[in-house]
Design a protein around this motif. Structure first.
Motif, PDB file in Angstrom:
ATOM      1  N   ILE A   1      48.886 -33.762  63.801  1.00  0.00           N
ATOM      2  CA  ILE A   1      49.031 -33.054  63.133  1.00  0.00           C
ATOM      3  C   ILE A   1      50.007 -32.003  63.868  1.00  0.00           C
ATOM      4  O   ILE A   1      50.033 -32.196  65.051  1.00  0.00           O
ATOM      5  CB  ILE A   1      47.817 -31.948  63.798  1.00  0.00           C
ATOM      6  CG1 ILE A   1      46.354 -31.960  62.515  1.00  0.00           C
ATOM      7  CG2 ILE A   1      48.730 -30.301  63.314  1.00  0.00           C
ATOM      8  CD1 ILE A   1      46.913 -32.529  61.482  1.00  0.00           C
TER       9      ILE A   1
ATOM     10  N   TYR B   1      39.339 -34.860  54.001  1.00  0.00           N
ATOM     11  CA  TYR B   1      40.644 -34.271  53.327  1.00  0.00           C
ATOM     12  C   TYR B   1      41.164 -34.641  55.098  1.00  0.00           C
ATOM     13  O   TYR B   1      41.799 -33.952  55.887  1.00  0.00           O
ATOM     14  CB  TYR B   1      40.293 -32.790  54.574  1.00  0.00           C
ATOM     15  CG  TYR B   1      39.145 -31.416  53.419  1.00  0.00           C
ATOM     16  CD1 TYR B   1      39.851 -31.436  51.765  1.00  0.00           C
ATOM     17  CD2 TYR B   1      38.163 -31.835  53.309  1.00  0.00           C
ATOM     18  CE1 TYR B   1      39.594 -31.028  51.085  1.00  0.00           C
ATOM     19  CE2 TYR B   1      37.190 -30.772  52.510  1.00  0.00           C
ATOM     20  CZ  TYR B   1      37.745 -30.475  51.153  1.00  0.00           C
ATOM     21  OH  TYR B   1      36.899 -29.696  50.058  1.00  0.00           O
ATOM     22  N   THR B   2      42.449 -35.799  54.652  1.00  0.00           N
ATOM     23  CA  THR B   2      42.604 -36.751  55.075  1.00  0.00           C
ATOM     24  C   THR B   2      43.737 -36.376  56.118  1.00  0.00           C
ATOM     25  O   THR B   2      44.820 -36.836  56.924  1.00  0.00           O
ATOM     26  CB  THR B   2      42.939 -37.635  54.473  1.00  0.00           C
ATOM     27  OG1 THR B   2      44.512 -37.081  53.257  1.00  0.00           O
ATOM     28  CG2 THR B   2      41.871 -38.598  53.597  1.00  0.00           C
ATOM     29  N   ILE B   3      44.630 -35.075  56.277  1.00  0.00           N
ATOM     30  CA  ILE B   3      45.297 -34.430  56.900  1.00  0.00           C
ATOM     31  C   ILE B   3      44.387 -34.132  58.032  1.00  0.00           C
ATOM     32  O   ILE B   3      45.391 -33.868  59.565  1.00  0.00           O
ATOM     33  CB  ILE B   3      45.702 -33.005  56.086  1.00  0.00           C
ATOM     34  CG1 ILE B   3      46.539 -32.204  57.042  1.00  0.00           C
ATOM     35  CG2 ILE B   3      44.059 -31.778  56.523  1.00  0.00           C
ATOM     36  CD1 ILE B   3      47.243 -30.749  56.853  1.00  0.00           C
TER      37      ILE B   3
ATOM     38  N   GLY C   1      45.176 -37.198  60.225  1.00  0.00           N
ATOM     39  CA  GLY C   1      46.161 -37.934  60.856  1.00  0.00           C
ATOM     40  C   GLY C   1      46.747 -37.269  62.274  1.00  0.00           C
ATOM     41  O   GLY C   1      45.647 -36.620  62.772  1.00  0.00           O
TER      42      GLY C   1
ATOM     43  N   ASN D   1      46.997 -36.133  52.360  1.00  0.00           N
ATOM     44  CA  ASN D   1      47.763 -35.756  53.803  1.00  0.00           C
ATOM     45  C   ASN D   1      49.436 -35.983  53.709  1.00  0.00           C
ATOM     46  O   ASN D   1      50.102 -36.811  54.448  1.00  0.00           O
ATOM     47  CB  ASN D   1      47.557 -36.513  54.765  1.00  0.00           C
ATOM     48  CG  ASN D   1      48.429 -36.575  56.265  1.00  0.00           C
ATOM     49  OD1 ASN D   1      48.464 -35.406  56.657  1.00  0.00           O
ATOM     50  ND2 ASN D   1      47.810 -37.508  56.817  1.00  0.00           N
TER      51      ASN D   1
ATOM     52  N   THR E   1      53.547 -35.665  53.116  1.00  0.00           N
ATOM     53  CA  THR E   1      54.188 -34.888  53.384  1.00  0.00           C
ATOM     54  C   THR E   1      54.627 -34.142  52.701  1.00  0.00           C
ATOM     55  O   THR E   1      54.800 -33.396  51.434  1.00  0.00           O
ATOM     56  CB  THR E   1      55.302 -35.633  54.263  1.00  0.00           C
ATOM     57  OG1 THR E   1      56.487 -36.476  53.530  1.00  0.00           O
ATOM     58  CG2 THR E   1      54.475 -36.870  54.964  1.00  0.00           C
TER      59      THR E   1
ATOM     60  N   ARG F   1      48.012 -32.156  49.477  1.00  0.00           N
ATOM     61  CA  ARG F   1      48.519 -32.133  50.857  1.00  0.00           C
ATOM     62  C   ARG F   1      47.171 -32.523  52.046  1.00  0.00           C
ATOM     63  O   ARG F   1      47.124 -32.459  53.086  1.00  0.00           O
ATOM     64  CB  ARG F   1      49.168 -30.682  51.647  1.00  0.00           C
ATOM     65  CG  ARG F   1      49.220 -30.530  53.268  1.00  0.00           C
ATOM     66  CD  ARG F   1      51.207 -30.816  52.883  1.00  0.00           C
ATOM     67  NE  ARG F   1      51.400 -30.493  54.239  1.00  0.00           N
ATOM     68  CZ  ARG F   1      51.870 -31.606  55.626  1.00  0.00           C
ATOM     69  NH1 ARG F   1      51.044 -32.682  55.418  1.00  0.00           N
ATOM     70  NH2 ARG F   1      52.250 -31.072  56.317  1.00  0.00           N
ATOM     71  N   LEU F   2      46.223 -31.292  51.632  1.00  0.00           N
ATOM     72  CA  LEU F   2      44.951 -31.609  52.081  1.00  0.00           C
ATOM     73  C   LEU F   2      44.370 -32.836  52.072  1.00  0.00           C
ATOM     74  O   LEU F   2      44.056 -33.334  53.752  1.00  0.00           O
ATOM     75  CB  LEU F   2      43.617 -29.847  52.123  1.00  0.00           C
ATOM     76  CG  LEU F   2      44.095 -29.479  52.432  1.00  0.00           C
ATOM     77  CD1 LEU F   2      43.499 -27.534  52.254  1.00  0.00           C
ATOM     78  CD2 LEU F   2      44.789 -28.628  53.753  1.00  0.00           C
TER      79      LEU F   2
ATOM     80  N   LYS G   1      36.579 -35.082  57.720  1.00  0.00           N
ATOM     81  CA  LYS G   1      37.774 -35.941  58.384  1.00  0.00           C
ATOM     82  C   LYS G   1      38.692 -36.726  56.662  1.00  0.00           C
ATOM     83  O   LYS G   1      39.038 -37.192  57.018  1.00  0.00           O
ATOM     84  CB  LYS G   1      37.451 -36.539  59.431  1.00  0.00           C
ATOM     85  CG  LYS G   1      38.019 -35.257  60.590  1.00  0.00           C
ATOM     86  CD  LYS G   1      37.672 -35.645  62.121  1.00  0.00           C
ATOM     87  CE  LYS G   1      38.795 -36.114  62.425  1.00  0.00           C
ATOM     88  NZ  LYS G   1      38.316 -36.332  63.776  1.00  0.00           N
TER      89      LYS G   1
END
Length: 247
Positions: free
Chosen positions: A210, A203-205, A208, A6, A8, A2-3, A200
């Motif tokens: 948020i 950790y591509t979350i 994106g 990214n 869903t 998830r981190l 960033k």
């Protein structure tokens, strides 16, 4: 996953053959545990003497008393439905609604402070003064920052100083001394931008947009889910190799 990727909640539920609610609950549980246990172990403000004993070569000549290099990290968020919240989170710099974080690294390249999230329109000065960052500052400390941090008078109350690039306002061009000072400062201040970029990109979350529900603060910790994610990502970066060369 998830981190880093990214993915869903629905995607992860499909991959692991379970329900969305199970994935969401597991993610929030682990983030809460990491924020409570991992972050305090990896993300902290080192003692002044220890910092100066291990100061990298690029800081020793000009910035031997530097304890912190600061910048702001902005994360895109969904546009709030309420007009007031929409205005408070609008970042003219990013041309998007954002959550804004004050990030500080040591000269050694580790994150030693990350604030809670603020609206994208909040000034760098306001976040610095009200995020708890100044509680770590001692007399004689030197902080490196960009031009947006107009905090010289604030730090003077703590007996500390801030070094920022020279201003060109009112001048046709900088004199030779200011050019050299600005160049030297930029060569070491760039490390905080490298750290924020790595956070960033790895950790591509955080790269994106948020969802707005992740901005609701936890009643117990006062941190939102996004705050916890940012804190955990910064702590994990500290477990990696530093961007600052030792020699």
């Amino acid at each position: 996953m998830r981190l880093r990727l990214n993915l869903t909640v629905q995607d992860l539920a499909y991959r692991f053959g379970t329900k969305r609610t199970v994935v969401a609950r597991a993610f929030h549980t682990i983030i809460n545990i990491c924020n409570a246990v991992l972050v305090p172990c990896l993300l902290f403000w080192p003692e002044q003497e220890l910092q100066r004993l291990t100061l990298p070569a690029c800081f020793r000549q000009k910035y031997s008393k530097c304890v912190s290099v600061i910048d702001c990290l902005e994360v895109f968020i969904e546009r709030p439905a309420k007009l007031k919240a929409r205005a408070q989170t609008w970042s003219s710099y990013k041309s998007h609604n954002t959550a804004k974080y004050l990030i500080s690294i040591t000269p050694q390249g580790t994150v030693n402070f990350i604030s809670s999230g603020w609206g994208g329109c909040t000034s760098d000065r306001h976040i610095t003064e009200h995020s708890g960052y100044l509680d770590n500052i001692n007399p004689g400390d030197v902080i490196l920052a960009n031009r947006g941090f107009d905090i010289k008078d604030t730090l003077s109350y703590y007996g500390a100083t801030v070094e920022t690039p020279a201003f060109t306002k009112g001048k046709k061009q900088l004199d030779a001394k200011d050019v050299e000072t600005t160049r030297t400062l930029a060569s070491v201040r760039i490390h905080v931008e490298r750290v924020t970029g790595i956070v960033k990109n790895r950790y591509t979350i955080l790269g994106g947009t948020i969802p707005i529900h992740m901005l609701e603060p936890d009643v117990t910790t006062k941190f939102s889910t996004l705050d916890k994610i940012v804190r955990v990502c910064c702590a994990l970066i500290n477990a990696s190799e530093s961007v600052v060369p030792v020699n």
